[in-house]
Design a protein around this motif. Structure first.
Motif, PDB file in Angstrom:
ATOM      1  N   ALA A 522       0.827  -1.210   0.000  1.00 30.62           N
ATOM      2  CA  ALA A 522       0.000   0.000   0.000  1.00 30.62           C
ATOM      3  C   ALA A 522       0.861   1.259   0.000  1.00 30.62           C
ATOM      4  CB  ALA A 522      -0.923  -0.002   1.218  1.00 30.62           C
ATOM      5  N   MET A 523       1.947   1.251   0.762  1.00 30.35           N
ATOM      6  CA  MET A 523       2.822   2.416   0.829  1.00 30.35           C
ATOM      7  C   MET A 523       3.526   2.660  -0.506  1.00 30.35           C
ATOM      8  SD  MET A 523       5.756   3.311   3.683  1.00 30.35           S
ATOM      9  CE  MET A 523       6.953   2.127   3.100  1.00 30.35           C
ATOM     10  N   CYS A 524       3.824   1.586  -1.223  1.00 28.01           N
ATOM     11  CA  CYS A 524       4.546   1.717  -2.487  1.00 28.01           C
ATOM     12  C   CYS A 524       3.633   1.976  -3.677  1.00 28.01           C
ATOM     13  CB  CYS A 524       5.368   0.461  -2.752  1.00 28.01           C
ATOM     14  SG  CYS A 524       6.765   0.262  -1.629  1.00 28.01           S
ATOM     15  N   THR A 525       2.322   1.910  -3.484  1.00 27.03           N
ATOM     16  CA  THR A 525       1.399   2.111  -4.605  1.00 27.03           C
ATOM     17  C   THR A 525       0.503   3.333  -4.452  1.00 27.03           C
ATOM     18  OG1 THR A 525      -0.152   0.549  -3.556  1.00 27.03           O
ATOM     19  CG2 THR A 525       1.348  -0.323  -5.241  1.00 27.03           C
ATOM     20  N   THR A 526       0.419   3.884  -3.247  1.00 27.68           N
ATOM     21  CA  THR A 526      -0.437   5.052  -3.060  1.00 27.68           C
ATOM     22  C   THR A 526       0.098   6.258  -3.824  1.00 27.68           C
ATOM     23  OG1 THR A 526      -1.465   6.523  -1.439  1.00 27.68           O
ATOM     24  CG2 THR A 526       0.757   5.772  -0.958  1.00 27.68           C
ATOM     25  N   ILE A 535       1.079   5.531   6.537  1.00 25.99           N
ATOM     26  CA  ILE A 535       1.362   4.094   6.560  1.00 25.99           C
ATOM     27  C   ILE A 535       2.740   3.828   7.153  1.00 25.99           C
ATOM     28  CG2 ILE A 535       1.682   2.044   5.126  1.00 25.99           C
ATOM     29  CD1 ILE A 535      -0.317   3.258   3.145  1.00 25.99           C
ATOM     30  N   TRP A 536       3.710   4.649   6.793  1.00 29.37           N
ATOM     31  CA  TRP A 536       5.051   4.497   7.359  1.00 29.37           C
ATOM     32  C   TRP A 536       5.029   4.653   8.870  1.00 29.37           C
ATOM     33  CZ3 TRP A 536       9.890   2.894   7.113  1.00 29.37           C
ATOM     34  CH2 TRP A 536      10.838   3.456   7.961  1.00 29.37           C
ATOM     35  N   ASP A 537       4.418   5.708   9.351  1.00 31.56           N
ATOM     36  CA  ASP A 537       4.434   6.008  10.785  1.00 31.56           C
ATOM     37  C   ASP A 537       3.707   4.963  11.606  1.00 31.56           C
ATOM     38  OD1 ASP A 537       5.911   8.302  10.420  1.00 31.56           O
ATOM     39  OD2 ASP A 537       4.162   9.632  10.321  1.00 31.56           O
ATOM     40  N   LEU A 589      15.789   7.305   7.426  1.00 29.86           N
ATOM     41  CA  LEU A 589      14.525   6.773   6.920  1.00 29.86           C
ATOM     42  C   LEU A 589      13.298   7.628   7.232  1.00 29.86           C
ATOM     43  CD1 LEU A 589      15.129   3.011   7.787  1.00 29.86           C
ATOM     44  CD2 LEU A 589      15.421   4.134   5.578  1.00 29.86           C
ATOM     45  N   ASP A 590      13.248   8.229   8.390  1.00 32.06           N
ATOM     46  CA  ASP A 590      12.025   8.941   8.782  1.00 32.06           C
ATOM     47  C   ASP A 590      11.609  10.064   7.832  1.00 32.06           C
ATOM     48  OD1 ASP A 590      10.844   7.620  10.831  1.00 32.06           O
ATOM     49  OD2 ASP A 590      11.774   8.765  12.449  1.00 32.06           O
ATOM     50  N   PRO A 591      12.535  10.836   7.267  1.00 33.84           N
ATOM     51  CA  PRO A 591      12.096  11.934   6.393  1.00 33.84           C
ATOM     52  C   PRO A 591      11.649  11.488   4.996  1.00 33.84           C
ATOM     53  CG  PRO A 591      14.278  12.362   7.350  1.00 33.84           C
ATOM     54  CD  PRO A 591      13.979  10.918   7.541  1.00 33.84           C
ATOM     55  N   ILE A 592      12.001  10.280   4.591  1.00 33.01           N
ATOM     56  CA  ILE A 592      11.765   9.858   3.210  1.00 33.01           C
ATOM     57  C   ILE A 592      10.279   9.793   2.842  1.00 33.01           C
ATOM     58  CG2 ILE A 592      11.981   7.886   1.632  1.00 33.01           C
ATOM     59  CD1 ILE A 592      14.490   9.565   1.832  1.00 33.01           C
ATOM     60  N   PRO A 593       9.414   9.180   3.643  1.00 34.69           N
ATOM     61  CA  PRO A 593       8.013   9.060   3.233  1.00 34.69           C
ATOM     62  C   PRO A 593       7.309  10.399   3.011  1.00 34.69           C
ATOM     63  CG  PRO A 593       8.508   7.518   4.998  1.00 34.69           C
ATOM     64  CD  PRO A 593       9.687   8.419   4.894  1.00 34.69           C
ATOM     65  N   ALA A 594       7.814  11.462   3.612  1.00 42.18           N
ATOM     66  CA  ALA A 594       7.181  12.775   3.423  1.00 42.18           C
ATOM     67  C   ALA A 594       7.835  13.566   2.284  1.00 42.18           C
ATOM     68  CB  ALA A 594       7.273  13.582   4.720  1.00 42.18           C
ATOM     69  N   CYS A 608      13.703  -1.587  -2.975  1.00 49.05           N
ATOM     70  CA  CYS A 608      14.051  -2.293  -1.738  1.00 49.05           C
ATOM     71  C   CYS A 608      12.834  -2.941  -1.089  1.00 49.05           C
ATOM     72  CB  CYS A 608      14.706  -1.325  -0.758  1.00 49.05           C
ATOM     73  SG  CYS A 608      16.340  -0.777  -1.280  1.00 49.05           S
ATOM     74  N   LEU A 609      11.692  -2.301  -1.219  1.00 48.45           N
ATOM     75  CA  LEU A 609      10.491  -2.804  -0.562  1.00 48.45           C
ATOM     76  C   LEU A 609       9.722  -3.809  -1.413  1.00 48.45           C
ATOM     77  CD1 LEU A 609       9.250   0.561   0.987  1.00 48.45           C
ATOM     78  CD2 LEU A 609      10.270  -1.372   2.203  1.00 48.45           C
ATOM     79  N   MET A 610       9.771  -3.630  -2.737  1.00 47.14           N
ATOM     80  CA  MET A 610       8.967  -4.476  -3.623  1.00 47.14           C
ATOM     81  C   MET A 610       9.808  -5.497  -4.409  1.00 47.14           C
ATOM     82  SD  MET A 610       5.832  -3.450  -3.156  1.00 47.14           S
ATOM     83  CE  MET A 610       4.918  -4.003  -4.590  1.00 47.14           C
ATOM     84  N   GLY A 611      11.104  -5.259  -4.503  1.00 45.77           N
ATOM     85  CA  GLY A 611      11.960  -6.184  -5.236  1.00 45.77           C
ATOM     86  C   GLY A 611      12.017  -5.950  -6.733  1.00 45.77           C
ATOM     87  N   ASN A 612      11.315  -4.921  -7.213  1.00 49.23           N
ATOM     88  CA  ASN A 612      11.360  -4.585  -8.637  1.00 49.23           C
ATOM     89  C   ASN A 612      10.958  -3.126  -8.815  1.00 49.23           C
ATOM     90  OD1 ASN A 612       8.566  -4.535  -8.302  1.00 49.23           O
ATOM     91  ND2 ASN A 612       8.229  -6.466  -9.356  1.00 49.23           N
TER      92      ASN A 612
END
Length: 764
Positions: A522-526, A535-537, A589-594, A608-612
């Motif tokens: 969900a985090m990688c597709t939103t 979602i990260w937090d 890592l913390d600043p990246i999602p924003a 890194c999260l999805m493998g592709n």
């Protein structure tokens, strides 16, 4: 159906099944008897001996050699790929192929699957054994081949009826025949007479054993050392075993082949015959060319543009001489170097396999030098943000840049956007060079959809065939050997392989264990940045930033090096500034999602999260427009690449003064042992004196950078420290050093944010 009919039907079925079972058994018995038990008696000559040996097994020859004579299809695929390129370059050329010792014609029928037999104007099958030639003639008649002649001739003085006196042969093949021909020197000399010196290709598949006299330099000259050496017992056994059937595996046969001809490709394999992993017969596949082939462009690329010592043939063209005379190499005029090389006959032959490459991307290196250090690639992807690089590099068509190869993603980004004159990609790990070579060759030879499957999705079903039939002509022999030995790399998930794949697999396991798999997706597709941050937090953060993971893995030097490529010096450099491992992870890592969406922009973390990758979120070279731009005009945009396999300081020593405008060294200098600021910078002579142990390794590199970077040029680097100690070493060497970014908690400096700082040093 009556009972009698049922019985008769059952009997007929049983007889048919028995026939099917018995056929391979009968073939095996015929093969075994004729090979190991049949008395040949006295024979007058080689021809009579061959006729007797094959007389009663010619009909089962092909059926019984499939498992024994490995590598034949690979050899034919490589030859087909070369012929395909020749046909594309010269569509009206009359192609000629001669198969020496071709026996039953199996090679010619198989070649039709990879390159149409009809494309050859003439094909000659030369063999001394009439029983096998009879099978060949029946085969060609059945297949309707009108352009093939099956000739019973002695290979040492073969003739090619119908060939124009001035015409040469485009393709020679020897499939398990060199080891069976007593006068093999004469045969190879004869082939050399007929082989076209400009475009001709010679393909060989055969058994071999190695000698203890082989050296790393020799192996480099002939195309690489992967699996080249055989255990002494293995060599002794197979040489004497095959000698019982008059098959000679003395190393001199392969040595002379590789001395007489220049090597394009070679691969060393093991035939797990009958009993896998116990019975292993060494075999090799080799492709070569005439030593008369012009290699002056390679000499120019390797000597002038990269500073390597190379061998210049006596017939060095005037046009290349003029280009060379404009430069200096190692404080000697290139013209003077040529004259010296021409006058020294001992330095003229043989040239290495690198000199015969179609694309001069890869510079010569000795692969054994680093084989104990690197078994495979560390980085399957590049972990720096090239968009931020381009904001500050100010690259243009006249620039020459040195960068670290890594996975080649950023170097390809520079090529696609700035089109610099030269990109020197440097890495001590030859496997990183193999990876970038594969990407370069794939861009030049594959369509976008296929290329995307390989490096976007990270998996493709037919990679072994693509490697042999499409990609191989543009790979160095060393890179081809590596990928042939690792041809399962794209079967499932390419990015889960290599050392960096360990970290990705660990993260995947952690998400599955913590029940966060769906949240990661969900985090990688939103497409909503606020939702990604939420979602990260609330879901994902606790899986990565937790005490157990940090203590067991991220504080473990062995894991940091083997999975993340982080050495102990780099681990210490931020700890010495008072930053804990946990705080470093939080700041990273913390600043990246924003900052940016992983679904559309931040492809580093999506991978890194999805493998592709996805088409929206991927490196620039995987975008279709950039791919097409790099591929255009016979991949001309890729001609700027020179791939070095060595330490950076060694590469710099070979370069001319002020020959670079930019160098971007990633986090490489974090790896060095610290040097006290009070220590004076060494002179150039002292820095090059390897016996002077008082000179720090970092200082040797900085001194060379100060010489090679032109005035006004710049060196860029990233560091795990906010204020890396080596900035002062650059200042002492004549650079003006200033930070571009220094990371603060909660404020990312780029889409990766893995480093605490980004610096620029301008040569004054």
């Amino acid at each position: 159906m009556s009972r009698v009919a049922l019985v008769m039907s059952g009997i007929a079925g049983g007889v048919a099944l028995l026939a099917l079972i018995c056929q391979p058994v009968r073939q095996a018995l015929v093969f075994s008897y004729n090979c190991f038990l049949q008395p040949l008696g006295k024979t007058k000559n080689q021809a009579e001996r061959l006729d007797r040996f094959y007389e009663h097994q010619a009909g089962v020859y092909d059926a019984t050699r499939t498992g024994l004579l490995r590598g034949r299809k690979t050899m034919l695929k490589l030859c087909a790929a070369e012929m395909r390129q020749l046909r594309e370059k010269e569509p009206h050329r009359k192609l000629v192929w001669a198969d020496i010792g071709g026996g039953t014609g199996w090679n010619i029928e198989q070649m039709d699957k990879f390159f149409p037999v009809a494309e050859f104007d003439q094909i000659y099958l030369i063999d001394l054994c009439e029983p096998l030639l009879k099978v060949a003639r029946e085969r060609f008649k059945r297949l309707g081949y009108k352009n093939v002649q099956a000739l019973c001739q002695n290979a040492k003085d073969f003739t090619l009826p119908g060939l124009d006196p001035e015409q040469k042969v485009d393709l020679f093949t020897c499939s398990y025949s060199i080891s069976m021909i007593p006068p093999f020197y004469a045969v190879l000399d004869r082939i050399n007479e007929f082989l076209d010196p400009k475009v001709g290709v010679f393909g060989v598949a055969d058994f071999y054993v190695s000698s203890s006299e082989s050296t790393s330099d020799q192996l480099t000259l002939v195309g690489g050392s992967i699996m080249r050496r055989c255990h002494w017992l293995n060599s002794w056994f197979w040489r004497h075993w095959f000698a019982l059937d008059h098959i000679e595996l003395h190393p001199a046969r392969r040595d002379y082949l590789e001395h007489k001809f220049g090597t394009l490709k070679c691969f060393n394999g093991r035939n797990n015959f009958v009993i896998p992993y116990l019975v292993q017969i060494p075999y090799y596949v080799w492709l070569g060319v005439s030593r008369q082939r012009d290699t002056s462009n390679a000499a120019t690329a390797f000597e002038v543009e990269a500073g390597n010592h190379v061998i210049v043939p006596p017939s060095f063209p005037d046009v290349a001489r003029e280009r060379l005379s404009q430069s200096k190499t190692n404080n000697m005029s290139t013209e003077g170097a040529i004259e010296r090389l021409k006058g020294d006959s001992s330095m003229q032959w043989p040239q290495s396999s690198f000199h015969y490459q179609k694309k001069l991307w890869r510079l010569p290196f000795v692969d054994d030098r680093f084989s104990d250090m690197f078994r495979t690639w560390i980085y399957g992807f590049t972990w720096e943000d090239p968009y931020v690089d381009m904001e500050h590099l100010d690259l243009g068509p006249s620039d020459s840049i040195l960068c670290i190869t890594s996975a080649g993603d950023n170097a390809l980004h520079y090529a696609a956007t700035a089109k610099p004159h030269r990109i020197h990609a440097v890495d001590m790990n030859p496997c990183q060079g193999h990876l970038l070579e594969l990407k370069l060759a794939s861009i030049a030879t594959l369509d976008y959809a296929t290329f995307w499957s390989m490096f976007g999705e990270g998996k493709i079903d037919n990679f072994p065939d693509l490697l042999d039939q499409r990609i191989s002509p543009l790979l160095s022999s060393h890179a081809y050997q590596f990928w042939k030995s690792n041809n399962k790399s794209f079967e499932r998930a390419f990015y889960f392989r290599g050392y960096s794949g360990h970290a990705l697999r660990l993260a995947k396991a952690a998400f599955n264990l913590m029940g966060a798999k769906k949240d990661v997706v969900a985090m990688c597709t939103t497409k909503d940045l606020a939702e990604q941050k939420r979602i990260w937090d609330t879901k994902v953060r606790k899986t990565i930033i937790n005490e157990t993971l940090i203590r067991v893995f991220l504080s473990n030097p062995a894991f940091l090096w083997n999975a993340l490529g982080v050495p102990i010096n780099q681990f210490d450099i931020f700890k010495n500034e008072g930053c804990s491992v946990e705080q470093f992870a939080v700041d990273t890592l913390d600043p990246i999602p924003a900052r940016s969406l992983m679904s559309t922009d931040n492809y580093h973390y999506r991978l890194c999260l999805m493998g592709n990758y996805s088409h929206e979120s991927c490196p620039l070279y995987l975008k279709e427009d950039a791919f097409n731009a790099l591929k255009a005009d016979n991949a001309k945009a890729l001609d700027c690449f020179r791939l070095h396999t060595d330490a950076i300081v060694s590469v710099l020593r070979g370069m001319q003064d002020a020959s670079l405008t930019r160098a971007i060294l990633m986090d490489h200098m974090d790896w060095f042992n610290p040097v006290e600021d009070s220590v004076p910078m060494p002179s150039l002579d002292a820095a090059r004196n390897e016996e002077d142990k008082s000179v720090a390794d970092l200082d040797r590199e900085v001194v060379e950078l100060a010489r090679v970077i032109c005035k006004g040029g710049a060196v860029f680097w990233r560091s795990a420290a906010k204020h890396p100690w080596y900035s002062q070493r650059f200042e002492k060497a004549g650079f003006r050093v200033a930070p571009i970014h220094i990371r603060e908690t909660g404020k990312p400096i780029d889409n990766v944010n893995m480093y605490a700082s980004f610096y620029k040093a301008v040569r004054m």
